[in-house]
Scaffold this motif. Structure first.
Motif, PDB file in Angstrom:
ATOM      1  N   ASP A 169      -7.101 -22.627 -54.403  1.00 30.44           N
ATOM      2  CA  ASP A 169      -6.403 -22.630 -55.697  1.00 30.44           C
ATOM      3  C   ASP A 169      -5.737 -21.287 -56.001  1.00 30.44           C
ATOM      4  N   GLY A 170      -5.724 -20.375 -55.017  1.00 35.03           N
ATOM      5  CA  GLY A 170      -5.041 -19.098 -55.214  1.00 35.03           C
ATOM      6  C   GLY A 170      -5.889 -18.058 -55.935  1.00 35.03           C
ATOM      7  N   VAL A 171      -7.174 -18.371 -56.141  1.00 32.56           N
ATOM      8  CA  VAL A 171      -8.065 -17.418 -56.810  1.00 32.56           C
ATOM      9  C   VAL A 171      -8.782 -16.598 -55.722  1.00 32.56           C
ATOM     10  N   PRO A 172      -8.805 -15.266 -55.892  1.00 31.50           N
ATOM     11  CA  PRO A 172      -9.460 -14.444 -54.860  1.00 31.50           C
ATOM     12  C   PRO A 172     -10.976 -14.647 -54.859  1.00 31.50           C
ATOM     13  N   THR A 173     -11.593 -14.450 -53.713  1.00 29.98           N
ATOM     14  CA  THR A 173     -13.063 -14.509 -53.653  1.00 29.98           C
ATOM     15  C   THR A 173     -13.616 -13.189 -54.184  1.00 29.98           C
ATOM     16  N   TYR A 174     -14.910 -13.183 -54.473  1.00 33.78           N
ATOM     17  CA  TYR A 174     -15.546 -11.971 -54.999  1.00 33.78           C
ATOM     18  C   TYR A 174     -15.268 -10.775 -54.088  1.00 33.78           C
ATOM     19  N   ASN A 175     -15.546 -10.943 -52.779  1.00 37.95           N
ATOM     20  CA  ASN A 175     -15.417  -9.785 -51.885  1.00 37.95           C
ATOM     21  C   ASN A 175     -13.997  -9.220 -51.877  1.00 37.95           C
ATOM     22  N   PHE A 176     -13.015 -10.109 -51.917  1.00 41.73           N
ATOM     23  CA  PHE A 176     -11.635  -9.622 -51.849  1.00 41.73           C
ATOM     24  C   PHE A 176     -11.222  -8.953 -53.160  1.00 41.73           C
ATOM     25  N   ALA A 177     -11.486  -9.634 -54.273  1.00 46.69           N
ATOM     26  CA  ALA A 177     -11.088  -9.079 -55.572  1.00 46.69           C
ATOM     27  C   ALA A 177     -11.769  -7.730 -55.791  1.00 46.69           C
ATOM     28  N   CYS A 178     -13.043  -7.681 -55.431  1.00 47.97           N
ATOM     29  CA  CYS A 178     -13.829  -6.465 -55.623  1.00 47.97           C
ATOM     30  C   CYS A 178     -13.263  -5.321 -54.773  1.00 47.97           C
ATOM     31  N   ALA A 179     -12.989  -5.621 -53.493  1.00 46.30           N
ATOM     32  CA  ALA A 179     -12.468  -4.578 -52.606  1.00 46.30           C
ATOM     33  C   ALA A 179     -11.098  -4.106 -53.074  1.00 46.30           C
ATOM     34  N   CYS A 180     -10.234  -5.044 -53.488  1.00 46.49           N
ATOM     35  CA  CYS A 180      -8.889  -4.657 -53.960  1.00 46.49           C
ATOM     36  C   CYS A 180      -9.008  -3.770 -55.195  1.00 46.49           C
ATOM     37  N   ASP A 181      -9.861  -4.192 -56.130  1.00 47.69           N
ATOM     38  CA  ASP A 181      -9.956  -3.435 -57.379  1.00 47.69           C
ATOM     39  C   ASP A 181     -10.603  -2.067 -57.171  1.00 47.69           C
ATOM     40  N   ASP A 182     -11.573  -1.985 -56.286  1.00 43.69           N
ATOM     41  CA  ASP A 182     -12.180  -0.670 -56.025  1.00 43.69           C
ATOM     42  C   ASP A 182     -11.116   0.283 -55.482  1.00 43.69           C
ATOM     43  N   MET A 183     -10.174  -0.290 -54.756  1.00 39.99           N
ATOM     44  CA  MET A 183      -9.080   0.504 -54.206  1.00 39.99           C
ATOM     45  C   MET A 183      -8.066   0.842 -55.309  1.00 39.99           C
ATOM     46  N   LEU A 184      -7.710  -0.168 -56.097  1.00 38.76           N
ATOM     47  CA  LEU A 184      -6.709   0.055 -57.152  1.00 38.76           C
ATOM     48  C   LEU A 184      -7.167   1.077 -58.191  1.00 38.76           C
ATOM     49  N   TYR A 185      -8.485   1.127 -58.429  1.00 39.21           N
ATOM     50  CA  TYR A 185      -8.994   2.039 -59.470  1.00 39.21           C
ATOM     51  C   TYR A 185      -9.578   3.318 -58.882  1.00 39.21           C
ATOM     52  N   ASP A 186      -9.367   3.503 -57.575  1.00 41.06           N
ATOM     53  CA  ASP A 186      -9.763   4.763 -56.950  1.00 41.06           C
ATOM     54  C   ASP A 186     -11.258   5.053 -57.146  1.00 41.06           C
ATOM     55  N   ILE A 187     -12.079   4.044 -56.865  1.00 37.49           N
ATOM     56  CA  ILE A 187     -13.531   4.180 -57.054  1.00 37.49           C
ATOM     57  C   ILE A 187     -14.098   5.115 -55.976  1.00 37.49           C
ATOM     58  N   SER A 188     -14.961   6.058 -56.408  1.00 35.62           N
ATOM     59  CA  SER A 188     -15.477   7.042 -55.444  1.00 35.62           C
ATOM     60  C   SER A 188     -16.880   6.699 -54.960  1.00 35.62           C
ATOM     61  N   ALA A 189     -17.663   6.013 -55.784  1.00 34.52           N
ATOM     62  CA  ALA A 189     -19.029   5.659 -55.372  1.00 34.52           C
ATOM     63  C   ALA A 189     -19.396   4.341 -56.043  1.00 34.52           C
ATOM     64  N   ILE A 190     -20.186   3.554 -55.319  1.00 36.44           N
ATOM     65  CA  ILE A 190     -20.576   2.237 -55.836  1.00 36.44           C
ATOM     66  C   ILE A 190     -22.087   2.096 -55.763  1.00 36.44           C
ATOM     67  N   VAL A 191     -22.717   1.902 -56.889  1.00 39.94           N
ATOM     68  CA  VAL A 191     -24.156   1.639 -56.911  1.00 39.94           C
ATOM     69  C   VAL A 191     -24.314   0.204 -57.394  1.00 39.94           C
ATOM     70  N   ARG A 192     -25.001  -0.604 -56.628  1.00 34.44           N
ATOM     71  CA  ARG A 192     -25.195  -2.002 -57.027  1.00 34.44           C
ATOM     72  C   ARG A 192     -26.455  -2.541 -56.382  1.00 34.44           C
TER      73      ARG A 192
END
Ligand code: GLU
Length: 445
Positions: A169-192
């Motif tokens: 349906d053209g909706v990104p999966t979690y892994n893709f959306a998350c990876a794209c956004d971490d890149m778009l927002y210049d994330i330096s560290a991820i704790v999860r």
């Protein structure tokens, strides 16, 4: 930039709050911005209002953000980036139906081997007319990353197949959306949470495929076990932040407890501000941690004790400082706001003198004392000693009978803090306090 990326799919779990706290602390320590990204891509699982509740909880805990974004607002970027991967051949369309993939899974189970998607299947069902998904082409190289808590983690190429990045349906999966956004927002560290450990290599693969080279630090927090030693699920009420707040635990205490779980901290009781000065992810143990309500009660008690009388009163919805003083006295036998509320409410509620107190009947003594006190409480002496002596004399009661009756009339309980301490605070309210539910005229005199 640091981020906390909750999915608005229900009650906030303490594991998520813990991740939010750690990301916030790192942002403050590094003087970077703190982003809240509401991951609302899975529309079927989204629960209306859950995003607002998450933001309210973060505010209550003082985890204030610099930026707020809803992931769905970035769908057009996700689509553009998927297109870029398709154009460069790093991603491809896959037309496999669910049934087809299911039959392949069954084959793998029967052959006792792990199921892996095979790229050669992509176009077998192309003629079906069904819209395709987009998959990222698998890596031929192993993926290795350093986890600040777990150390080096390795994933062999055969552990990761070509995974879906865009649904049909053209909706990104979690892994893709998350990876794209971490890149778009210049994330330096991820704790999860630890449940994301195996998502990280997929997200690293997305970054590589997009030519993104910034190094991101990763830390996966060990899971929180319930008191039974099993993974704390949504069914454990204590796993819900809202439930803990409803029970009368203070945000500052919950925060203190979550930071100290499985961690070496320089002191037991501290504020979020204090933790920012010394917190280090490397000190967090990698073994699962067990949730310990008794320990949280201890921490909560310490945080309640640190409050001023005025603040204690305000938390008990009173602007009268003496309610804070009263609460402080009751801290000797209460550890949560609800317990304090319950004990104070009992003082101001009409007393049932015919109830049994620890299995004993003090109704006779209470009735007698009640009568003798009527005059005394209209002009109660300042000193407890003289109040007590006058009450004793007027009622002709003494010893245990007198003291139990006095305590029941004053506090609605037969046990509790020192009466002289309570008297000092309750003296101005004696007429309101010394009231009983009913006087039973048929009761033995
Ligand atoms: N939405 C994911 C979750 O709530 C976020 C994980 C992440 O921080 O990347 O588990």
């Amino acid at each position: 930039m640091l981020r906390f990326a909750p999915s608005p799919t229900g009650d906030m779990h303490i594991g998520n709050l813990r991740a939010a706290i750690f990301n916030y602390i790192l942002a403050k320590q590094r003087k970077e911005r703190f982003l809240i990204r509401i991951e609302d891509t899975d529309q079927a699982r989204n629960i209306a209002g859950s995003d607002k509740e998450i933001l309210q909880i973060l505010t209550l805990f003082g985890l204030l953000w610099d930026d707020l974004v809803y992931q769905s607002a970035n769908f057009s970027y996700h689509n553009q980036l998927a297109q870029k991967l398709l154009d460069s051949g790093k991603a491809f369309y896959c037309y496999c139906s669910k049934d087809f993939l299911e039959s392949k899974k069954q084959e793998a189970i029967e052959a006792k081997r792990a199921f892996r998607y095979d790229d050669s299947w992509a176009e077998i069902e192309k003629s079906s007319g069904k819209p395709p998904v987009v998959r990222l082409r698998k890596s031929t190289e192993p993926i290795t990353y350093h986890d600040s808590i777990k150390g080096e983690l390795h994933f062999a190429p055969n552990e990761l197949d070509s995974f879906v990045i865009m649904r049909e349906d053209g909706v990104p999966t979690y892994n893709f959306a998350c990876a794209c956004d971490d890149m778009l927002y210049d994330i330096s560290a991820i704790v999860r949470g630890e449940d994301h450990t195996s998502n990280t290599p997929k997200q690293i693969l997305v970054h590589r495929a997009l030519g993104y080279e910034k190094h991101i630090e990763y830390a996966h927090l060990p899971i929180i076990l319930g008191e039974s030693g099993k993974k704390m699920s949504k069914r454990d009420s204590a796993s819900s932040v809202a439930w803990l707040l409803e029970q009368g635990f203070l945000p500052s205490a919950i925060c203190n407890y979550l930071i100290s779980m499985g961690n070496h901290t320089p002191c037991e009781i501290f504020s979020l501000e204090e933790a920012i000065a010394w917190f280090s992810l490397e000190k967090v143990a990698k073994a699962p941690v067990r949730f310990d309500l008794a320990r949280l009660r201890f921490v909560n008690h310490a945080h309640l004790s640190r409050l001023s009388d005025g603040d204690l009163a305000l938390l008990l919805e009173s602007s009268d400082e003496s309610m804070g003083k009263l609460a402080r006295i009751y801290l000797e036998e209460a550890s949560t706001l609800n317990e304090l509320r319950e004990k104070i409410a009992r003082i101001f509620a009409p007393k049932d003198i015919y109830a049994l107190y620890e299995g004993q009947d003090f109704s006779k003594e209470c009735a007698l004392l009640l009568e003798s006190l009527q005059e005394l409480i209209t002009n109660a002496p300042a000193e407890y000693e003289s109040f007590k002596n006058q009450a004793m004399q007027a009622s002709s009661l003494k010893g245990k009978g007198f003291f139990k009756a006095l305590r029941i009339l004053l506090t609605g309980a037969s046990h509790g803090p020192d009466l002289s301490k309570l008297y000092e605070i309750l003296r101005p309210y004696l007429q309101a306090i010394i009231k009983v539910v009913k006087l039973d005229s048929s009761a033995p005199q």
